[in-house]
Every structure is written in structure tokens, then in C-alpha cells.
Design an enzyme around this catalytic site. Structure first.
Site, PDB file in Angstrom:
ATOM      1  N   CYS A 179      24.064  22.811  38.926  1.00 18.93           N
ATOM      2  CA  CYS A 179      24.350  23.216  40.212  1.00 18.93           C
ATOM      3  C   CYS A 179      25.703  24.130  40.187  1.00 18.93           C
ATOM      4  O   CYS A 179      26.676  23.495  40.493  1.00 18.93           O
ATOM      5  CB  CYS A 179      24.226  22.536  41.301  1.00 18.93           C
ATOM      6  SG  CYS A 179      24.236  22.936  42.694  1.00 18.93           S
TER       7      CYS A 179
ATOM      8  N   CYS B 232      27.443  24.115  43.585  1.00 21.08           N
ATOM      9  CA  CYS B 232      28.036  22.818  44.095  1.00 21.08           C
ATOM     10  C   CYS B 232      29.373  22.725  43.150  1.00 21.08           C
ATOM     11  O   CYS B 232      30.480  22.272  43.722  1.00 21.08           O
ATOM     12  CB  CYS B 232      27.059  21.801  43.637  1.00 21.08           C
ATOM     13  SG  CYS B 232      25.446  21.787  44.500  1.00 21.08           S
ATOM     14  N   ASP B 233      29.064  23.020  41.677  1.00 20.47           N
ATOM     15  CA  ASP B 233      30.401  22.600  40.965  1.00 20.47           C
ATOM     16  C   ASP B 233      31.183  23.582  40.448  1.00 20.47           C
ATOM     17  O   ASP B 233      32.337  23.152  39.964  1.00 20.47           O
ATOM     18  CB  ASP B 233      29.755  21.718  39.890  1.00 20.47           C
ATOM     19  CG  ASP B 233      28.781  20.310  39.921  1.00 20.47           C
ATOM     20  OD1 ASP B 233      28.918  19.914  41.062  1.00 20.47           O
ATOM     21  OD2 ASP B 233      27.939  20.127  39.461  1.00 20.47           O
TER      22      ASP B 233
END
Length: 521
Positions: free
Chosen positions: A344, A347-348
């Protein structure tokens, strides 16, 4: 800090609080502390129920606590809860101020019944659409149970902590100093991990349920659509899912869902669930299907068995278990998952600020990921197996315009390298020369498509070599009375809008089967 529109909305929300809210801020002389003070002053000015104290001395600066006089609440934000986390801040203010949660009475009772000491720390990023569910769940638990405390930490702001703890994926949750979990977790899932007897109790409860007329296995767009169409027919309908929302929960921007100009995955998933709950549908969450026992040839009921030990029966079934990210299946991938190997980028990505990363996959998802990451990291190398990228032309033009992106085509990723703690490199094979090359980097984002969630169906229903459920133009599988819809099937073009339509079609077909098979001779 807040614009006039946000202030007006927040002021209206804060009118709902029923008890005072105390904010205690721990600040230093840095620019982020200045931003936080601006945010807190704005909040303080919107309600007479709020007081602000800037004399806090917590080691994490900037940060602030929320509490209420006479209430034993330990809840802290370390960093500015803006972006995806602004909703978490608003909910925390409301709940600390006495506004009731929308959680069920049963769940609230479970939270209040937890004994022991639970000190949670959650590392998040402001661009992570998976983080708010975790932070909001743990904040609510901290409000309801004095044995629970929670600190939400912006990983991009507290890089020293991130490096020390080797946090390379968000949300990363620590309980009493030890890793508790990573990735999206809802309130019920967190409670189930703490209350070890909850799963058995839930299975026992499910086993007492009467047979359904139609049982939908899967809670994504296809499953939600199928359930709504079934419920509107007035038949006994159930939806059972490992997590309601499915892949949509992991999707950031959605701009092609007809009639909705722009939305985000978690918002759409919430809207789907609310729509389903508008009807008389039995929703059963946190249940992973492990076995299908088809009805006998002379009639009877289909059975679905779950990992919890529960068994549900139904006259007709709709299989809508969706798909998951495809993995590279190379040495080192599993070992370094969440330690440099990620799936992701939204997200990361912020955790890799200033570092070198690779994106595996040259389709739309891969190219979009490389474009997004290029604005955060030092260098991006995109690796594509084929001789050319497969992404839309407009995305390719944007990609090639970026100075810190390198594209390598005709390359086969062969190995993930690491030092035992985190990723240090990637080995790929040049398919034209058969030579192997090593890239030194700190992160690998895998974007190579999806694989259907059908392992549990092998031997019971016809599947393709790729694991997709074979269906006809009505969604009928190889088993009478068993239908399928969405990304788990052979229907081409895996899109949300197509899954919704296929779910409706399968539901109508299943209802038609139901009334024909139930009609007297």
C-alpha cells in the site's frame, strides 16, 4: 489553522458534547508545535466546554492529551491529526465530551469488561486510509475503559522512534511495548484479539441461527449489492464476511463510481454497510470461510464452515469473497513483509521519506504508486516484467516526466535482499540477456494485480487455472443454487461498479432459482 468551513462544521459537532473537555499540550519551539498550537487554539475557541493547557511535559513534542474532569481517560495524539486523521480527532473530542459511540451495546460491554492493563501505541501516516479505523477504535476503548490507554503517533514526524522500532508499515500497533498488529483492524477485531473467548462465543451463537433463504459470503461491493437485492424480496438474508468492505477498504481515491464524482474507499465501504443495514439483513463479521458443503442432489441446504468453528446453512448461496494483492512469491518477500516489502504505497510511503524504493508492476496501479512515491522518496525504480508498461498513456507521460524515477522493463524480480531486520536490496533478471542485477534500496512496493480468494472452494465448485469461479451470464456456478459475483469470478474487468452490478444480477438469479425450486409441482 482550520478554515472557516471546517470551523463551522466542528463547532456544530461540539455542541453535542455533554461534559467538559481538557486539552493538555506538550510543545517545543519547532514549527510543528506552532502548527499544533494554532489547531488547538482554533478548537478551544469553538466551545465553552473546552479548556486548553499548554504546560504539558510529555517527551513526545508536539503532542496533546484529551480528557475530562472526573473521567479516567488516557488518550494522546503525538503529531497533528489532520488529513485522514482529522475525523479521528473529531470523534475523540465528541467521545471524551460524553457523546455516545455508534458501537453496539454488546461491543461496548465487551470493552468495559476488559481487565488488565492495555497501553497501546499506534504509528500512522496522514496519507493512510487504513489508519483511522485503528486509531478511532483504540481511542474509543481508552474513553470507555480506564485500563486502556492509547497514543496515536505520526510516524513521519517521529522518525527516531520509527527507525528505532523498525516501523516500515502503518498502521503499526504496539501493546505494552510489543507488536500487537499491523494493517487495518476494526474495533471488533481488536477486541477479539484481547478477549480470547469471543470467537468461540460468537461461533456458538452463529450455530444456533436458522437456515437462510440466501446467504452472501463476502462483504465487498458485490456482496453488499446482492444482500440489498435479496432483502428487498422479503426473504431471510444473511451476509457473512471476514471484514465488511473487502478490498474497497484498501482503496484510496475512487473517481469512476458512477454518480459519485470522487470518494475514498473507507467512505464507500461505510456507505455500503449503512445501506445494507437499512434492510433486514443479518450481518456477521470477522468470519473466514474455510469449507463449502453443497446441498445434496435431492434438495437440502448448503453449508458454509468457518475458521471459528461456526457453520451456517442456506437454501441458496452467493459467493463474493473478492480478491487480494498478488505476491511476487520470490525468496525474501515473506521474510521482509512489513519490514520493507509493502503493498500500500499511500499508507506506507511516508515512512520511506528520502529513501530509495522500487515499485513492482507497470500497470495503472504500479505507475500510480511510482508517481505518488516520487513526491516523497529520494528515488523510485519501477520494474515491469513485459517489454513495455501497460498503464494508461496519461499516467505514463506523467511518470516519465519525473526526474527521480527510473523505469526498467523486461525484468523479472528474483529475490528480496535484507540484513535480517529490513530490506536492503532487490535482485532482478534481465529477460533479454539473462543477466542478474542487484538494486540497493530500502523499500519494495508490490503492485502486480490480484488473486481470487477461492482456496477454500477447491474441490467443491468449478474454478479456472487462475482460481476464479466459473460463472455463466446469470452468475450461476457449477453447483445448483450456488451463485458468485465480483472479483472472485471469471467476469472480466475488476471494477467496483461492475462488482455492484454482478452482485445484483446474481442475487436476482438466486431468487429466481429459489422460487422455482420451492414451488409446488
Amino acid at each position: 489553522m482550520l478554515d472557516a468551513n471546517l470551523k463551522a462544521q466542528l463547532k456544530a459537532y461540539l455542541e453535542k458534547v455533554t461534559r467538559p473537555i481538557e486539552i493538555v499540550a506538550s510543545l517545543d519551539d519547532g514549527p510543528k508545535s506552532e502548527e499544533m498550537l494554532g489547531l488547538l487554539n482554533d478548537i478551544n475557541s469553538l466551545s465553552g466546554q473546552i479548556s486548553l493547557d499548554t504546560s504539558g511535559d510529555d517527551a513526545r513534542k508536539p503532542s496533546f492529551t484529551l480528557s475530562s474532569p472526573g473521567q479516567d481517560i488516557t488518550l494522546r495524539f503525538a503529531g497533528l491529526p489532520m488529513g485522514h486523521e482529522f475525523t479521528s480527532l473529531v470523534l475523540a473530542l465528541l467521545q471524551v465530551g460524553g457523546y455516545p459511540s455508534k458501537a453496539t451495546a454488546e461491543v461496548i460491554e465487551q470493552i468495559r469488561g476488559l481487565s488488565g492493563e492495555y497501553h497501546f501505541e499506534t504509528y500512522f501516516s496522514l496519507s493512510c486510509q487504513n489508519c483511522p479505523d485503528v486509531i478511532q477504535a483504540l481511542n474509543l476503548m481508552a474513553v470507555l475503559n480506564p485500563n486502556v490507554s492509547h497514543v496515536a503517533i505520526d510516524g513521519a514526524l517521529f522518525q527516531d522512534e520509527v527507525e528505532k522500532r523498525q516501523v516500515m508499515a502503518v498502521p503499526s500497533i504496539y501493546l505494552n511495548g510489543e507488536v500487537f498488529g499491523q494493517g487495518r483492524m476494526g474495533l471488533e477485531e481488536i477486541i477479539a484479539k484481547l478477549d480470547t473467548g469471543a470467537s468461540a462465543r460468537e461461533a456458538e451463537k452463529l450455530n444456533t441461527k436458522e437456515a437462510f433463504d440466501m446467504l452472501v459470503v463476502g462483504g465487498g461491493p458485490a456482496g453488499a449489492s446482492a444482500a440489498i437485492y435479496a432483502a428487498r424480496k422479503g426473504i431471510r438474508t444473511g451476509v457473512v464476511a471476514e471484514r465488511f468492505g473487502g478490498q474497497v477498504l484498501d482503496t484510496l481515491g475512487i473517481e469512476n463510481f458512477i454518480s459519485v464524482t470522487e470518494t475514498e474507499g473507507p467512505k464507500l465501504a461505510s456507505a455500503l454497510e449503512q445501506h445494507v443495514r437499512h434492510y433486514d439483513v443479518d450481518i456477521m463479521n470477522l468470519q473466514r470461510a474455510v469449507k463449502l458443503v453443497p446441498a445434496s442432489q435431492d434438495g437440502g441446504l448448503n453449508e458454509v464452515h468457518f475458521a471459528s468453528g461456526a457453520v451456517l446453512k442456506s437454501k441458496t448461496l452467493i459467493l463474493a469473497t473478492g480478491a487480494r494483492w498478488r505476491e511476487m512469491n520470490v525468496p525474501g518477500e515473506a521474510e521482509y513483509r512489513t519490514r520493507g516489502v509493502a503493498y500500500c504505497p499511500h499508507c506506507d510511503g511516508p515512512l520511506f521519506k528520502g529513501k530509495r524504493v522500487a515499485v513492482i508492476g507497470g500497470g495503472n496501479s504500479g505507475v500510480e504508486a511510482a508517481i505518488d512515491l516520487a513526491g516523497i522518496v529520494a528515488e523510485v525504480t519501477l520494474i515491469e516484467y513485459n517489454s513495455s508498461l501497460r498503464a494508461d498513456a496519461v499516467l505514463q507521460r506523467k511518470l516519465y516526466s519525473l526526474p527521480n524515477v527510473t523505469v526498467i522493463t523486461n525484468a523479472l524480480t528474483s529475490e528480496v535482499k535484507g540484513d535480517g531486520k529490513k530490506v536492503t536490496g532487490l535482485v532482478y533478471k534481465d529477460r533479454s540477456s539473462s543477466d542478474f542485477h542487484t538494486l540497493e534500496l530500502e523499500g519494495i512496493f508490490v503492485q502486480i494485480g490480484l488473486i481470487p480468494n477461492t482456496d477454500w472452494l477447491k474441490g467443491s465448485v468449478e474454478l479456472t487455472d487462475r482460481g476464479e469461479i466459473v460463472v455463466d451470464d446469470r452468475g450461476q456456478t457449477s453447483l445448483p443454487g450456488v451463485f458468485a459475483a465480483g472479483d472472485v469470478t471469471t467476469v472480466p474487468y475488476k471494477q467496483i461498479v461492475i462488482a455492484v452490478g454482478e452482485g445484483a444480477k446474481a442475487s436476482l438469479a438466486a431468487f429466481d432459482h429459489l422460487i422455482r425450486s420451492s414451488a409446488p409441482a
